[in-house]
Design a protein around this motif. Structure first.
Motif, PDB file in Angstrom:
ATOM      1  N   LEU A   8      24.191  13.444   0.895  1.00  0.00           N
ATOM      2  CA  LEU A   8      23.006  13.334  -0.601  1.00  0.00           C
ATOM      3  C   LEU A   8      21.854  13.748   0.160  1.00  0.00           C
ATOM      4  N   ILE A   9      21.559  13.371   1.210  1.00  0.00           N
ATOM      5  CA  ILE A   9      20.237  13.730   1.851  1.00  0.00           C
ATOM      6  C   ILE A   9      20.094  15.235   2.075  1.00  0.00           C
ATOM      7  N   GLU A  10      21.268  15.555   2.644  1.00  0.00           N
ATOM      8  CA  GLU A  10      21.370  17.310   3.065  1.00  0.00           C
ATOM      9  C   GLU A  10      21.534  17.962   1.938  1.00  0.00           C
ATOM     10  N   LEU A  11      21.931  17.822   0.845  1.00  0.00           N
ATOM     11  CA  LEU A  11      21.972  18.539  -0.394  1.00  0.00           C
ATOM     12  C   LEU A  11      21.026  18.340  -1.447  1.00  0.00           C
ATOM     13  N   LEU A  12      20.405  17.248  -1.536  1.00  0.00           N
ATOM     14  CA  LEU A  12      19.402  16.789  -2.527  1.00  0.00           C
ATOM     15  C   LEU A  12      18.136  16.709  -2.115  1.00  0.00           C
ATOM     16  N   ALA A  13      17.778  16.077  -1.057  1.00  0.00           N
ATOM     17  CA  ALA A  13      16.361  15.675  -0.577  1.00  0.00           C
ATOM     18  C   ALA A  13      15.392  16.726  -0.494  1.00  0.00           C
ATOM     19  N   ASP A  14      14.299  16.554  -1.314  1.00  0.00           N
ATOM     20  CA  ASP A  14      13.204  17.287  -0.893  1.00  0.00           C
ATOM     21  C   ASP A  14      12.224  16.419   0.020  1.00  0.00           C
ATOM     22  N   GLN A  15      12.298  15.055  -0.052  1.00  0.00           N
ATOM     23  CA  GLN A  15      11.604  14.316   0.787  1.00  0.00           C
ATOM     24  C   GLN A  15      12.466  13.213   1.190  1.00  0.00           C
ATOM     25  N   VAL A  16      12.280  12.719   2.607  1.00  0.00           N
ATOM     26  CA  VAL A  16      12.638  11.292   2.766  1.00  0.00           C
ATOM     27  C   VAL A  16      11.817  10.431   3.203  1.00  0.00           C
TER      28      VAL A  16
ATOM     29  N   ASP B 252       0.761  -1.121  -0.026  1.00  0.00           N
ATOM     30  CA  ASP B 252       0.017   0.057  -0.002  1.00  0.00           C
ATOM     31  C   ASP B 252       1.124   1.164  -0.148  1.00  0.00           C
ATOM     32  N   ILE B 253       1.697   1.232  -0.873  1.00  0.00           N
ATOM     33  CA  ILE B 253       2.710   2.576  -1.324  1.00  0.00           C
ATOM     34  C   ILE B 253       2.061   3.640  -1.961  1.00  0.00           C
ATOM     35  N   ASP B 254       2.135   4.940  -1.239  1.00  0.00           N
ATOM     36  CA  ASP B 254       1.913   6.144  -2.101  1.00  0.00           C
ATOM     37  C   ASP B 254       2.819   7.047  -2.194  1.00  0.00           C
ATOM     38  N   LEU B 255       3.017   7.604  -3.413  1.00  0.00           N
ATOM     39  CA  LEU B 255       4.270   8.181  -3.781  1.00  0.00           C
ATOM     40  C   LEU B 255       3.762   9.165  -4.611  1.00  0.00           C
ATOM     41  N   GLU B 256       4.352  10.570  -4.694  1.00  0.00           N
ATOM     42  CA  GLU B 256       4.242  11.298  -5.875  1.00  0.00           C
ATOM     43  C   GLU B 256       5.695  12.295  -5.953  1.00  0.00           C
ATOM     44  N   ILE B 257       6.155  12.381  -7.220  1.00  0.00           N
ATOM     45  CA  ILE B 257       7.353  12.741  -7.699  1.00  0.00           C
ATOM     46  C   ILE B 257       7.039  14.052  -8.524  1.00  0.00           C
ATOM     47  N   ALA B 258       7.321  15.379  -8.139  1.00  0.00           N
ATOM     48  CA  ALA B 258       7.136  16.386  -9.108  1.00  0.00           C
ATOM     49  C   ALA B 258       8.357  16.656  -9.610  1.00  0.00           C
TER      50      ALA B 258
ATOM     51  N   SER C 226      13.734  -3.916   3.404  1.00  0.00           N
ATOM     52  CA  SER C 226      12.663  -2.695   3.699  1.00  0.00           C
ATOM     53  C   SER C 226      11.707  -2.425   2.358  1.00  0.00           C
ATOM     54  N   GLY C 227      12.277  -2.732   1.041  1.00  0.00           N
ATOM     55  CA  GLY C 227      11.437  -2.843   0.066  1.00  0.00           C
ATOM     56  C   GLY C 227      12.249  -1.631  -1.011  1.00  0.00           C
ATOM     57  N   LYS C 228      13.160  -1.086  -0.664  1.00  0.00           N
ATOM     58  CA  LYS C 228      13.666   0.091  -1.198  1.00  0.00           C
ATOM     59  C   LYS C 228      14.198  -0.222  -2.888  1.00  0.00           C
TER      60      LYS C 228
ATOM     61  N   GLY D 117       8.480  -3.041   3.891  1.00  0.00           N
ATOM     62  CA  GLY D 117       7.607  -2.728   2.761  1.00  0.00           C
ATOM     63  C   GLY D 117       6.618  -1.832   2.877  1.00  0.00           C
ATOM     64  N   THR D 118       6.401  -1.137   4.096  1.00  0.00           N
ATOM     65  CA  THR D 118       5.557  -0.324   4.244  1.00  0.00           C
ATOM     66  C   THR D 118       6.332   1.211   4.704  1.00  0.00           C
ATOM     67  N   VAL D 119       5.299   2.270   4.491  1.00  0.00           N
ATOM     68  CA  VAL D 119       5.787   3.635   4.645  1.00  0.00           C
ATOM     69  C   VAL D 119       5.878   3.943   6.192  1.00  0.00           C
ATOM     70  N   LEU D 120       6.984   3.870   6.736  1.00  0.00           N
ATOM     71  CA  LEU D 120       7.124   4.099   8.309  1.00  0.00           C
ATOM     72  C   LEU D 120       7.068   5.623   8.596  1.00  0.00           C
ATOM     73  N   ARG D 121       7.677   6.457   8.124  1.00  0.00           N
ATOM     74  CA  ARG D 121       7.672   8.075   8.131  1.00  0.00           C
ATOM     75  C   ARG D 121       7.852   8.605   6.731  1.00  0.00           C
ATOM     76  N   ARG D 122       7.497   9.773   6.542  1.00  0.00           N
ATOM     77  CA  ARG D 122       7.887  10.826   5.533  1.00  0.00           C
ATOM     78  C   ARG D 122       8.471  11.972   6.415  1.00  0.00           C
ATOM     79  N   TRP D 123       9.370  12.456   5.676  1.00  0.00           N
ATOM     80  CA  TRP D 123       9.852  13.995   6.100  1.00  0.00           C
ATOM     81  C   TRP D 123      10.203  14.871   5.078  1.00  0.00           C
ATOM     82  N   ASN D 124       9.730  15.935   5.220  1.00  0.00           N
ATOM     83  CA  ASN D 124       9.935  16.995   4.128  1.00  0.00           C
ATOM     84  C   ASN D 124      11.418  17.846   4.223  1.00  0.00           C
TER      85      ASN D 124
END
Length: 352
Positions: free
Chosen positions: A210-218, A45-51, A64-66, A224-231
């Motif tokens: 990479l996370i600090e300089l590129l990520a808009d979402q983590v 049950d993964i929901d994801l949007e990429i702009a 974990s399913g990555k 296999g499930t989304v545990l957390r979302r961070w912006n």
């Protein structure tokens, strides 16, 4: 990021030309996607949007399913349920987690991959040369893949994904794994440029850089499930790492230095000391600056006739162990507010 990494990336874009971003601005989305492999529910049950111009980083422990999620986005696996929507003619570039040691040289492999994509020979030849230079591939370009180290093999893996240029969807599975530091910096600088060009990037990665300089979402995955979302705002609460710079600046009016200190928000603190050596007196400046401002401040120091003695980045403040467990990125590393808004003047007073 170092000056050399930026200049190498700039040369790449000057030569290859900037690809136009998809003007439709359509979002790639997954809704309720689930996938089962054999007897294991690897995605649930993964929901994801990429702009456009967005980078999403997937984190999580092994299993974990990555990688499976990246394969679904690439079209290599079909969901058992849910929907995947993406532009019909959108370009997809994918670097797997590890390239097989095929019976080709690096050049032969890259050439065949480019021809499979339908790249014109003159463009393909240029891209192979430019990206090989960017990632310091050197003589390995004509060596067999079976003879390459893990890090060098990863460079070839990334080059094959990056050859088409910016635009479209770029999928990277642990892209910095095994790379030397100069190559890591070059990749991060290049990906930042691709974001500006409208590329959509999804990467599984455990490197704070990479996370600090590129990520808009983590997105934190767990079984296999989304545990957390961070912006991006959540990530910024961890506090941006600082860089310590030691320089020599002599023969300049005090007003020039004061302007440099006062007007640049990236300066956290600075201190001037006079060092007496056998060959004379030197004015040594110790700076503490935000990492995102370090390159610019180094350039300003050089522009006023100074020289750089040393540059030392601080360790990341992101707690990756806590992040993978779903804890807030800044929970274990609160921001240091004691000296963020102050800068010591050369005479020891605070500059306002």
């Amino acid at each position: 990021m170092g000056w050399s990494a930026r200049s190498r990336v700039s040369r790449f874009f000057d030569k290859a030309g900037k690809a136009a971003a998809n003007s439709n601005g359509r979002i790639i989305s997954l809704q309720g996607v689930s996938k089962r492999l054999r007897d294991v529910q690897v995605l649930n049950d993964i929901d994801l949007e990429i702009a456009q111009g967005e980078c999403i980083v997937l984190v999580g422990r092994n299993g974990s399913g990555k990688s499976t999620l990246l394969r679904v986005l690439a079209g290599m696996l079909l969901p058992d349920s849910g929907s995947l929507r993406k532009p019909r003619h959108g370009r997809i570039m994918y670097a797997l987690d590890g390239l097989s040691r095929l019976p080709f040289t690096s050049r032969e492999y890259l050439w065949e991959m480019g021809r499979i994509r339908g790249m014109r020979p003159e463009i393909l030849r240029q891209r192979i040369s430019e990206l090989s230079e960017l990632l310091f591939l050197g003589k390995a370009i004509d060596q067999k893949l079976s003879q390459l180290s893990k890090g060098t093999l990863q460079k070839v893996n990334l080059i094959q994904a990056l050859m088409p240029g910016p635009g479209g969807l770029l999928l990277l599975d642990e892209p910095l794994s095994g790379l030397d530091v100069p190559a890591q910096k070059a990749i991060v600088v290049l990906l930042r440029q691709w974001k500006k060009e409208g590329s959509q990037i999804v990467t599984a990665c455990h490197e704070p850089l990479l996370i600090e300089l590129l990520a808009d979402q983590v997105i934190v995955l767990h079984k296999g499930t989304v545990l957390r979302r961070w912006n991006k705002e959540d990530l910024q609460q961890a506090g941006e790492p600082a860089v310590s710079i030691q320089s020599v600046i002599e023969g300049r009016e005090q007003s020039v230095i004061d302007t440099l200190l006062v007007e640049h928000q990236g300066v956290i603190a600075c201190h001037r000391s006079v060092v007496h050596q056998d060959y004379g007196r030197r004015e040594v400046w110790d700076w503490r600056v935000s990492r995102s401002s370090a390159d610019r401040i180094i350039g300003m120091i050089l522009a006023v006739g100074g020289s750089i003695l040393s540059v030392h980045p601080e360790e990341s403040r992101l707690n990756m162990e806590g992040l993978m467990e779903g804890r807030h990125p800044g929970g274990s590393a609160p921001r240091d507010r004691t000296d963020q808004d102050s800068c010591l003047s050369p005479e020891g007073g605070d500059l306002q």
